[in-house]
Design a protein around this motif. Structure first.
Motif, mmCIF file in Angstrom:
data_model
loop_
_atom_site.group_PDB
_atom_site.id
_atom_site.type_symbol
_atom_site.label_atom_id
_atom_site.label_comp_id
_atom_site.label_asym_id
_atom_site.label_seq_id
_atom_site.Cartn_x
_atom_site.Cartn_y
_atom_site.Cartn_z
ATOM 1 N N MET A 43 -43.037 -41.422 13.676
ATOM 2 C CA MET A 43 -42.727 -42.793 13.305
ATOM 3 C C MET A 43 -43.192 -43.739 14.413
ATOM 4 O O MET A 43 -42.980 -43.481 15.596
ATOM 5 C CB MET A 43 -41.220 -42.952 13.066
ATOM 6 C CG MET A 43 -40.802 -44.343 12.624
ATOM 7 S SD MET A 43 -39.021 -44.467 12.306
ATOM 8 C CE MET A 43 -38.890 -43.449 10.828
ATOM 9 N N ASP A 44 -43.840 -44.836 14.009
ATOM 10 C CA ASP A 44 -44.354 -45.801 14.969
ATOM 11 C C ASP A 44 -43.311 -46.880 15.221
ATOM 12 O O ASP A 44 -42.948 -47.635 14.317
ATOM 13 C CB ASP A 44 -45.645 -46.431 14.416
ATOM 14 C CG ASP A 44 -46.286 -47.377 15.418
ATOM 15 O OD1 ASP A 44 -45.813 -47.422 16.573
ATOM 16 O OD2 ASP A 44 -47.244 -48.067 15.037
ATOM 17 N N PHE A 45 -42.796 -46.955 16.448
ATOM 18 C CA PHE A 45 -41.773 -47.938 16.785
ATOM 19 C C PHE A 45 -42.368 -49.195 17.425
ATOM 20 O O PHE A 45 -41.638 -50.033 17.928
ATOM 21 C CB PHE A 45 -40.747 -47.317 17.744
ATOM 22 C CG PHE A 45 -39.871 -46.290 17.089
ATOM 23 C CD1 PHE A 45 -38.813 -46.670 16.293
ATOM 24 C CD2 PHE A 45 -40.124 -44.934 17.268
ATOM 25 C CE1 PHE A 45 -38.004 -45.730 15.690
ATOM 26 C CE2 PHE A 45 -39.322 -43.978 16.673
ATOM 27 C CZ PHE A 45 -38.249 -44.376 15.876
ATOM 28 N N LYS A 46 -43.671 -49.309 17.410
ATOM 29 C CA LYS A 46 -44.322 -50.469 17.996
ATOM 30 C C LYS A 46 -44.016 -51.718 17.180
ATOM 31 O O LYS A 46 -44.068 -51.710 15.955
ATOM 32 C CB LYS A 46 -45.833 -50.244 18.053
ATOM 33 C CG LYS A 46 -46.587 -51.352 18.781
ATOM 34 C CD LYS A 46 -48.070 -51.035 18.860
ATOM 35 C CE LYS A 46 -48.821 -52.139 19.586
ATOM 36 N NZ LYS A 46 -50.273 -51.853 19.655
ATOM 37 N N LEU A 47 -43.678 -52.796 17.875
ATOM 38 C CA LEU A 47 -43.362 -54.048 17.200
ATOM 39 C C LEU A 47 -44.631 -54.727 16.694
ATOM 40 O O LEU A 47 -45.699 -54.602 17.310
ATOM 41 C CB LEU A 47 -42.641 -54.996 18.149
ATOM 42 C CG LEU A 47 -41.196 -54.678 18.510
ATOM 43 C CD1 LEU A 47 -40.704 -55.666 19.565
ATOM 44 C CD2 LEU A 47 -40.298 -54.735 17.284
ATOM 45 N N PRO A 48 -44.535 -55.466 15.584
ATOM 46 C CA PRO A 48 -45.683 -56.248 15.126
ATOM 47 C C PRO A 48 -46.116 -57.242 16.201
ATOM 48 O O PRO A 48 -45.302 -57.685 17.022
ATOM 49 C CB PRO A 48 -45.129 -56.989 13.889
ATOM 50 C CG PRO A 48 -43.955 -56.189 13.444
ATOM 51 C CD PRO A 48 -43.373 -55.582 14.687
ATOM 52 N N GLU A 49 -47.375 -57.593 16.190
ATOM 53 C CA GLU A 49 -47.926 -58.470 17.224
ATOM 54 C C GLU A 49 -47.174 -59.797 17.315
ATOM 55 O O GLU A 49 -46.928 -60.312 18.421
ATOM 56 C CB GLU A 49 -49.407 -58.738 16.944
ATOM 57 C CG GLU A 49 -50.078 -59.583 18.021
ATOM 58 C CD GLU A 49 -51.555 -59.816 17.730
ATOM 59 O OE1 GLU A 49 -52.208 -60.525 18.532
ATOM 60 O OE2 GLU A 49 -52.046 -59.307 16.705
#
Length: 325
Positions: A1-7
């Motif tokens: 799962m990608d926990f990176k926040l949207p830009e």
């Protein structure tokens, strides 16, 4: 799962972080030591937050708010957790109950709050009613073409400077809990409103918790916020969204303390070896001194186990949700 926040949320974080660093951090120590945030300074900080598009970020766009989703609100909360409570308030996380306003209430009630021109508080807690709203005694009874409010509230955040206060009162004592209450817009200069003073606290210096009484405060129907009998649902929605934003503050506070501890441990050596332990312990005697933010955050963190619902109430809510699932 990608926990990176949207830009766009990373950009939001950068904006809030810059606001905290530039405008709030230089004021932290003075506000904490004096237990006072000058109203003019607070007004200027709100104005800067408005200019940056941060103020009223949690309110729906239809009423002039930022319309920011819950994840975005948590991101803002994380950055605000790195400063003090009174200064964090300048960013304008406003009570969601404002969204219950009618079209006729927009110009005189909503617009000045969303623009930061006026300030607002909301009042639930009483001497015998905190997490348990069933004990709430403040009454609003029909009086001619309006309402007569009688009762008192305590531990109300920002009530000392609020231009308007959203008051939860009993309008039908015999009704079930969910339809027993209504919300009323009380101006601090309304006859019958009496501010009783601020409480002295262990932490949250500069962030005042106050008490006031309503002695036959008579209001017109135009001061009812939302529907009569709809106060419980609206206030619970207000509290629940605030709890989520506050959860971001807890994470932000922990992150800031960790950063301070790592930096300090890397600089200081004892018995010829680098330090590593709990944050206040790592700072040693310096951590107990008011010259460092660790001491303030240590005091401030304790109140979060009470405000916006005690830890016990939070566990009950979680358990109820899990069992219902």
């Amino acid at each position: 799962m990608d926990f990176k926040l949207p830009e766009e949320l990373e950009l939001l974080r950068t904006t809030v972080r810059g606001y905290v660093q530039r405008y709030l951090r230089p004021l932290e120590q003075a506000v904490d030591r004096s237990d006072h945030l000058d109203p003019k300074v607070f007004r200027d900080l709100r104005r800067k937050a408005v200019e940056l598009g941060l103020y009223a970020h949690n309110l729906p766009g239809e009423i002039g708010g930022g319309g920011l989703g819950m994840l975005g609100q948590v991101v803002i909360g994380e950055e605000l957790g790195k400063t003090s409570m009174p200064l964090a308030d300048a960013v304008g996380f406003l009570p969601l109950a404002i969204a219950e306003a009618s079209a006729a209430q927009r110009a005189w009630f909503v617009d000045p709050l969303v623009s930061g021109e006026r300030t607002v508080a909301y009042a639930l807690t009483e001497s015998d009613a905190g997490s348990d709203l069933g004990g709430l005694k403040t009454r609003a009874e029909r009086s001619g073409n309006g309402w007569r409010l009688t009762g008192s509230k305590q531990f109300i955040s920002g009530a000392d400077i609020a231009d308007v206060i959203i008051v939860l009162a009993v309008t039908d004592p015999s009704a079930p809990l969910r339809s027993r209450f209504s919300m009323f817009i009380v101006e601090r200069n309304d006859p019958g409103f009496h501010y009783l003073g601020n409480f002295h606290k262990m932490g949250w210096k500069g962030y005042q918790l106050g008490a006031f009484s309503l002695d036959g405060c008579t209001l017109g129907d135009d001061r009812v916020l939302g529907s009569v009998g709809g106060g419980f649902e609206a206030m619970m929605a207000t509290i629940n969204t605030a709890r989520i934003e506050y959860s971001g503050r807890y994470v932000g506070m922990a992150d800031e303390l960790l950063r301070l501890a790592v930096d300090y441990a890397g600089e200081r050596r004892t018995f010829g070896a680098p330090l590593a332990d709990r944050v206040l312990q790592i700072f040693g005697g310096a951590g107990y001194m008011a010259d460092f933010p660790v001491e303030r955050m240590y005091r401030d963190a304790r109140a979060f186990r009470i405000g916006e619902g005690t830890s016990e109430i939070q566990r009950m809510q979680i358990a109820r949700h899990l069992l219902r699932a």
